[in-house]
Each structure stands twice: as structure tokens, then as C-alpha cells.
Design a protein around this motif. Structure first.
Motif, PDB file in Angstrom:
ATOM      1  N   SER A   9       0.858  -1.144   0.171  1.00 24.13           N
ATOM      2  CA  SER A   9       0.000  -0.084   0.078  1.00 24.13           C
ATOM      3  C   SER A   9       1.036   1.245  -0.300  1.00 24.13           C
ATOM      4  O   SER A   9       2.113   1.289   0.487  1.00 24.13           O
ATOM      5  CB  SER A   9      -0.846   0.090   1.183  1.00 24.13           C
ATOM      6  N   PRO A  48      -4.218   4.087  -3.254  1.00 22.08           N
ATOM      7  CA  PRO A  48      -5.728   4.194  -2.703  1.00 22.08           C
ATOM      8  C   PRO A  48      -6.634   4.095  -3.799  1.00 22.08           C
ATOM      9  O   PRO A  48      -6.534   4.798  -4.637  1.00 22.08           O
ATOM     10  CB  PRO A  48      -5.757   5.544  -1.833  1.00 22.08           C
ATOM     11  N   VAL A  66       1.251  -3.760   4.316  1.00 23.79           N
ATOM     12  CA  VAL A  66       0.569  -2.442   4.689  1.00 23.79           C
ATOM     13  C   VAL A  66       1.670  -1.675   5.055  1.00 23.79           C
ATOM     14  O   VAL A  66       1.862  -1.823   6.379  1.00 23.79           O
ATOM     15  CB  VAL A  66      -0.681  -2.632   5.641  1.00 23.79           C
ATOM     16  N   ARG A  92      -7.310   6.728   2.666  1.00 25.90           N
ATOM     17  CA  ARG A  92      -6.366   5.725   3.079  1.00 25.90           C
ATOM     18  C   ARG A  92      -6.661   4.819   4.131  1.00 25.90           C
ATOM     19  O   ARG A  92      -6.374   3.678   3.980  1.00 25.90           O
ATOM     20  CB  ARG A  92      -5.126   6.527   3.585  1.00 25.90           C
ATOM     21  N   ASP A  93      -7.225   5.205   5.043  1.00 22.40           N
ATOM     22  CA  ASP A  93      -8.012   4.230   6.299  1.00 22.40           C
ATOM     23  C   ASP A  93      -8.843   3.417   5.712  1.00 22.40           C
ATOM     24  O   ASP A  93      -8.682   2.283   6.038  1.00 22.40           O
ATOM     25  CB  ASP A  93      -8.547   5.354   7.218  1.00 22.40           C
ATOM     26  N   TRP A  95      -9.255   2.599   2.412  1.00 27.72           N
ATOM     27  CA  TRP A  95      -8.664   1.460   1.511  1.00 27.72           C
ATOM     28  C   TRP A  95      -7.921   0.427   2.322  1.00 27.72           C
ATOM     29  O   TRP A  95      -8.034  -0.701   1.770  1.00 27.72           O
ATOM     30  CB  TRP A  95      -7.817   2.170   0.556  1.00 27.72           C
ATOM     31  N   GLU A  96      -7.012   0.702   3.305  1.00 28.99           N
ATOM     32  CA  GLU A  96      -6.226  -0.096   3.645  1.00 28.99           C
ATOM     33  C   GLU A  96      -7.023  -1.031   4.655  1.00 28.99           C
ATOM     34  O   GLU A  96      -6.547  -2.437   4.636  1.00 28.99           O
ATOM     35  CB  GLU A  96      -4.847   0.483   4.423  1.00 28.99           C
ATOM     36  N   SER A  97      -7.895  -0.482   5.482  1.00 23.10           N
ATOM     37  CA  SER A  97      -8.819  -1.577   6.152  1.00 23.10           C
ATOM     38  C   SER A  97      -9.369  -2.531   5.205  1.00 23.10           C
ATOM     39  O   SER A  97      -9.660  -3.766   5.357  1.00 23.10           O
ATOM     40  CB  SER A  97      -9.742  -0.607   6.855  1.00 23.10           C
ATOM     41  N   LEU A  99      -8.352  -3.613   2.461  1.00 24.04           N
ATOM     42  CA  LEU A  99      -7.204  -4.451   2.074  1.00 24.04           C
ATOM     43  C   LEU A  99      -7.000  -5.472   3.017  1.00 24.04           C
ATOM     44  O   LEU A  99      -6.871  -6.735   2.816  1.00 24.04           O
ATOM     45  CB  LEU A  99      -5.779  -3.742   1.950  1.00 24.04           C
ATOM     46  N   GLY A 112       2.122  -6.317   8.295  1.00 28.44           N
ATOM     47  CA  GLY A 112       1.864  -4.975   8.640  1.00 28.44           C
ATOM     48  C   GLY A 112       2.988  -4.114   9.272  1.00 28.44           C
ATOM     49  O   GLY A 112       3.806  -4.584   9.671  1.00 28.44           O
ATOM     50  N   GLY A 116       0.791   0.173   9.667  1.00 25.81           N
ATOM     51  CA  GLY A 116      -0.174  -1.146   9.226  1.00 25.81           C
ATOM     52  C   GLY A 116      -0.251  -1.910  10.275  1.00 25.81           C
ATOM     53  O   GLY A 116      -1.363  -2.676  10.282  1.00 25.81           O
TER      54      GLY A 116
END
Length: 240
Positions: A9, A48, A66, A92-93, A95-97, A99, A112, A116
Motif C-alpha cells: 500500500s 488508494p 500494509v 487511506r484508512d 482503503w487499507e482497512s 485490503l 503490517g 499497518g
């Protein structure tokens, strides 16, 4: 055997200067993709996107990293904002959540790094300390702006982290937040001398799931990236 494809990410910055340009950019410190490559993987960067794209993206990956970055929005773990918490990065929060959730559901190996690790904890229902010096009484987890601090980390015997890094190690670190209450199923894999949780892992996960609070991409120790890549390679072989 072919190299596993590892997605990483990225940041999304509104203004980045290079050459004559000053534009919005998705970017990532080069240490991340270099360590993936040195550990035997193929690196691909994941800017993202809409959260509903995460499942399709993860389905094409053999593993996920991450990356580190800004503070997680406190509303995600039901907390009021601390005066020292950084600005929200809601895209970003989200999107990565997504993922992380997709990787856990699909059984893709997950690593992570710093933020991450914190976001993995939040996704699984945990909480964060928003300003660590308030809790430990010192600022030794973060150097001056743009400079990593160094401290030792002690693995917890019997954990996945201890199997990867069996000895006490000195790590590069740059964070002012940390894991507080662990998320569902997570266990601590390492601690700093002041008791700060420095690694978490999910023993019940379908695949390798490890996160560290420090920044291995800022050093030369490949072992956590090698562990991720090995797990990704094994998973890819099973799917074939």
C-alpha cells in the motif's frame, strides 16, 4: 518456482515536487519494494482506491504489505481525538482497512509495518494509544522529524515473530502511537523495554499474519520480508 507477487500500500500526497512538477502523487519509500525484491518477491504498488475494489486486488496478489504512514483516525476505534494526533487520512484508512479485511478473508499472507500494525489492530476491534510519551514517559520511539530512532525489541518465545527473529534485535522506529487493547484474536509477538507492544500476530488466520511496529524497510535485516515471501510462495503453489 516463480516469484510471488507482493502488493504494498502507498501514500497519497496532495503535493509532491520532482523536477519541474508539483502534483498529487501516490508514493512509497523505496525501502519497501527493495526489501520485497531482495527477499525474492515481485513488488507492486497499490495506490488508494475505492474500498470495494480491495477484494479484486487482493485476489491477484500472493501477499500484502500494509505500509507505515500517518495516524489512524481515532473515530475508527471509538476514541476522541488527542491534541497530538495527526490529521485524518480517511481515504487511506478506508482503503487499507478493506485490503486487510480482504487479505484475511482470502487467506493471503499479510505483513503490517508501523501504521499497518496499528490499523490491523483497529480492523480487528482493538484500540490505540494516541500519544505514547504520555504513557511511557519518554520520546524514545521517535527521532527528530525525518530521523529514525533506534531501540531494542524482545520477541515473545513461541510466537511467529520469535520463529522469524529469535533473538533480541535493535530496530529503526518512528512512531508516537501504539497498540493499546489488542484486537480479536491478536497476540503480542514482541515488546520494547518499556513494555510497548512491538509486534502482533493472528494465530487463527488462514495464512501468515504478522505486523511489526518498527520499520524493517529502513534497515538491512530481510527476515520478516523473507518470512512473508516464503508464505506467499507456499500459498501460490497450493492455489496452482
Amino acid at each position: 518456482m516463480s516469484k510471488p507477487l507482493i502488493g504494498i500500500s502507498t501514500y497519497l500526497e496532495t503535493s509532491v515536487r520532482w523536477g519541474v512538477w508539483d502534483q498529487a502523487a501516490a508514493l512509497l519509500p523505496a525501502g519497501y519494494h527493495r526489501l520485497v525484491q531482495r527477499a525474492g518477491g515481485l513488488a507492486t504498488l497499490l495506490p488508494p482506491d475505492a474500498p470495494d475494489a480491495a477484494e479484486a486486488v487482493v485476489s491477484r496478489l500472493d501477499g500484502l504489505v500494509v505500509s507505515g504512514g500517518p495516524d489512524v483516525e481515532p473515530a475508527r476505534y471509538g476514541a476522541e481525538r488527542h491534541p497530538r494526533t495527526g490529521p485524518a487520512h480517511t481515504v487511506r484508512d478506508a482503503w487499507e482497512s478493506a485490503l486487510i479485511e480482504a487479505a484475511l478473508a482470502a487467506g493471503r499472507p499479510l505483513l503490517g509495518i508501523c501504521r499497518g500494525m496499528q490499523l490491523l489492530n483497529v480492523v480487528l476491534g482493538g484500540t490505540l494509544v494516541q500519544h505514547l510519551p504520555d504513557e511511557v514517559g519518554h520520546g524514545g520511539h521517535c527521532g527528530p522529524p525525518g530521523v529514525f530512532a533506534r531501540h531494542t525489541v524482545k520477541p515473545v518465545p513461541g510466537t511467529l515473530l520469535a520463529a522469524t527473529l529469535p533473538e533480541e534485535v535493535t530496530v529503526s522506529t518512528y512512531h508516537h502511537q501504539a497498540v493499546d487493547r489488542l484486537g480479536a484474536g491478536l497476540v503480542a509477538g514482541a515488546h520494547a523495554e518499556d513494555g510497548t507492544v512491538e509486534a502482533v500476530e493472528l494465530p487463527t488466520a488462514k495464512a501468515f499474519t504478522l505486523a511489526v511496529q518498527w520499520h524493517p524497510e529502513a534497515g538491512e535485516d530481510l527476515r520478516v520480508f523473507e518470512a512473508l515471501t516464503a508464505a506467499a510462495r507456499r500459498g501460490a503453489a497450493r492455489r496452482r
